[in-house]
Design a protein around this motif. Structure first.
Motif, PDB file in Angstrom:
ATOM      1  N   VAL A 109       0.824  -1.245  -0.318  1.00 56.45           N
ATOM      2  CA  VAL A 109      -0.226  -0.103   0.143  1.00 56.45           C
ATOM      3  C   VAL A 109       0.897   1.315   0.176  1.00 56.45           C
ATOM      4  N   VAL A 110       1.893   1.476   0.675  1.00 57.23           N
ATOM      5  CA  VAL A 110       3.059   2.861   0.522  1.00 57.23           C
ATOM      6  C   VAL A 110       3.553   2.388  -0.313  1.00 57.23           C
ATOM      7  N   ASP A 111       4.190   1.556  -0.854  1.00 64.39           N
ATOM      8  CA  ASP A 111       4.728   1.685  -1.736  1.00 64.39           C
ATOM      9  C   ASP A 111       3.936   2.300  -3.445  1.00 64.39           C
ATOM     10  N   HIS A 112       2.545   1.726  -3.318  1.00 64.24           N
ATOM     11  CA  HIS A 112       2.045   2.354  -4.659  1.00 64.24           C
ATOM     12  C   HIS A 112       1.474   3.055  -4.144  1.00 64.24           C
ATOM     13  N   LYS A 113       1.404   3.903  -3.505  1.00 67.45           N
ATOM     14  CA  LYS A 113       0.884   5.669  -3.108  1.00 67.45           C
ATOM     15  C   LYS A 113       2.181   6.438  -3.517  1.00 67.45           C
ATOM     16  N   VAL A 114       3.184   6.280  -2.633  1.00 63.64           N
ATOM     17  CA  VAL A 114       4.793   6.859  -2.670  1.00 63.64           C
ATOM     18  C   VAL A 114       5.800   6.213  -2.801  1.00 63.64           C
ATOM     19  N   GLN A 115       5.798   5.325  -3.589  1.00 65.31           N
ATOM     20  CA  GLN A 115       7.631   4.917  -4.790  1.00 65.31           C
ATOM     21  C   GLN A 115       8.217   4.800  -3.870  1.00 65.31           C
ATOM     22  N   ARG A 116       7.633   4.124  -2.479  1.00 69.18           N
ATOM     23  CA  ARG A 116       8.671   4.834  -1.288  1.00 69.18           C
ATOM     24  C   ARG A 116       8.469   2.884  -0.022  1.00 69.18           C
ATOM     25  N   LEU A 117       9.851   2.457  -0.275  1.00 67.58           N
ATOM     26  CA  LEU A 117       9.480   0.941   0.995  1.00 67.58           C
ATOM     27  C   LEU A 117      10.544   1.717   2.048  1.00 67.58           C
ATOM     28  N   PRO A 118       9.901   2.126   3.313  1.00 64.85           N
ATOM     29  CA  PRO A 118      10.417   2.208   4.523  1.00 64.85           C
ATOM     30  C   PRO A 118      11.625   0.899   5.001  1.00 64.85           C
ATOM     31  N   ASP A 119      12.489   1.324   5.466  1.00 70.16           N
ATOM     32  CA  ASP A 119      13.701   0.813   5.906  1.00 70.16           C
ATOM     33  C   ASP A 119      12.959   0.153   7.289  1.00 70.16           C
ATOM     34  N   VAL A 120      12.256   1.365   7.942  1.00 65.88           N
ATOM     35  CA  VAL A 120      11.528   0.661   9.533  1.00 65.88           C
ATOM     36  C   VAL A 120      10.510  -0.769   9.308  1.00 65.88           C
ATOM     37  N   LEU A 121      10.144  -1.053   7.618  1.00 71.22           N
ATOM     38  CA  LEU A 121       9.184  -1.866   7.740  1.00 71.22           C
ATOM     39  C   LEU A 121      10.413  -3.079   6.617  1.00 71.22           C
ATOM     40  N   THR A 122      11.298  -2.298   5.773  1.00 76.85           N
ATOM     41  CA  THR A 122      11.668  -3.943   4.917  1.00 76.85           C
ATOM     42  C   THR A 122      12.709  -4.988   6.017  1.00 76.85           C
ATOM     43  N   LEU A 123      13.421  -3.735   6.826  1.00 78.57           N
ATOM     44  CA  LEU A 123      14.675  -4.427   7.058  1.00 78.57           C
ATOM     45  C   LEU A 123      14.461  -5.450   8.861  1.00 78.57           C
ATOM     46  N   PRO A 124      13.041  -4.870   9.337  1.00 82.17           N
ATOM     47  CA  PRO A 124      12.499  -5.667  10.232  1.00 82.17           C
ATOM     48  C   PRO A 124      11.992  -6.762   9.796  1.00 82.17           C
ATOM     49  N   LEU A 125      11.402  -6.766   8.354  1.00 84.14           N
ATOM     50  CA  LEU A 125      10.543  -7.821   8.127  1.00 84.14           C
ATOM     51  C   LEU A 125      11.916  -8.790   7.842  1.00 84.14           C
ATOM     52  N   ALA A 126      12.783  -8.665   6.821  1.00 82.81           N
ATOM     53  CA  ALA A 126      13.996  -9.572   6.441  1.00 82.81           C
ATOM     54  C   ALA A 126      14.235 -10.291   8.093  1.00 82.81           C
ATOM     55  N   ALA A 127      14.665 -10.162   9.412  1.00 80.06           N
ATOM     56  CA  ALA A 127      14.885 -10.299  10.612  1.00 80.06           C
ATOM     57  C   ALA A 127      13.964 -11.251  11.406  1.00 80.06           C
ATOM     58  N   ALA A 128      12.384 -10.718  10.455  1.00 82.69           N
ATOM     59  CA  ALA A 128      11.192 -11.452  11.539  1.00 82.69           C
ATOM     60  C   ALA A 128      11.330 -12.508  10.927  1.00 82.69           C
TER      61      ALA A 128
END
Length: 245
Positions: A109-128
């Motif tokens: 949803v966020v990337d579709h809206k503003v073409q951005r993938l926040p680090d505070v979501l992507t990096l914890p996603l990988a770790a989790a």
């Protein structure tokens, strides 16, 4: 009378997805800003937003609704969770998929809206993903391999990093960090699933780009969010991998 969990699980997963999907819009609204801007802390009417999880409804503004449609996000998350449960069954990794699915929806949803993938979501996603799959690997009846998840994360992240170096305008660095988590998830079911999920993501992105060219006359330099297609491709690969495992 014994209960068939394979029949009950998809419905329960859909309910879970609908409930957590209703909590996504507030975070999606707050994260949907340009890279140089701070996260949103106020609704469009200027009232302070409390917390990151919940509906995008301003109580101070008389219940004014902002951000993405809560009903749409909840429906999409419910369908995603239902299909994951139907494909995975009672295996322990299903708990991982159900926990990570709302994050994937939020990122899309966020990337579709503003073409951005926040680090505070992507990096914890990988770790989790790696941590939770590590726990799943210790439980009986799991159908994946944790080491392949780790290697998949490194391989997909490394591959996308090379693409970023070759063409930084065509591949954002946020996509590279997203690839770490997607590689971990796909790698759980083996290298063929990593390849399948990656190919599906590029296929979906290519088809969308073709639609833009035909419908809007878009050119090679037209910017488009790639994250939703990477996530959708990984979802398809994961479904097939879980069903075949």
């Amino acid at each position: 009378m014994p209960v068939d969990l394979d029949l009950v699980l998809p419905g329960a997963a859909a309910v879970w997805g609908a409930v957590v999907g209703l909590l996504v819009p507030r975070g999606a609204y707050r994260f949907s800003v340009e890279p140089e801007e701070h996260w949103r802390d106020r609704c469009p009417d200027g009232h302070l937003i409390g917390g990151w999880i919940g509906t995008a409804r301003c109580r101070a503004g008389g219940g004014h609704v902002y951000g993405p449609s809560g009903a749409l996000v909840a429906t999409v998350t419910a369908v995603v969770c239902l299909l994951l449960a139907a494909a995975t069954g009672t295996r322990p990794e299903l708990g991982v998929w159900l926990l990570l699915a709302p994050v994937g929806v939020l990122l899309a949803v966020v990337d579709h809206k503003v073409q951005r993938l926040p680090d505070v979501l992507t990096l914890p996603l990988a770790a989790a993903a790696l941590a939770l799959l590590g726990v799943s690997a210790l439980l009986p009846e799991h159908a994946g391999d944790w080491l392949t998840s780790l290697y998949g994360a490194l391989a997909l992240g490394g591959g996308y990093f090379v693409l970023f170096l070759i063409n930084p305008n065509g591949m954002g660095f946020g996509d590279v960090k997203l690839a770490l988590g997607l590689g971990a998830v796909l790698g759980w079911y083996g290298w063929p699933v990593v390849v399948l999920g990656t190919f599906a993501g590029f296929l979906f992105g290519g088809l969308y780009g073709l639609v833009l060219v035909v419908a809007r006359g878009a050119g090679r330099k037209t910017a488009m969010p790639f994250g939703p297609f990477l996530i959708s491709g990984a979802f398809v690969g994961l479904l097939i991998g879980a069903y075949a495992a």
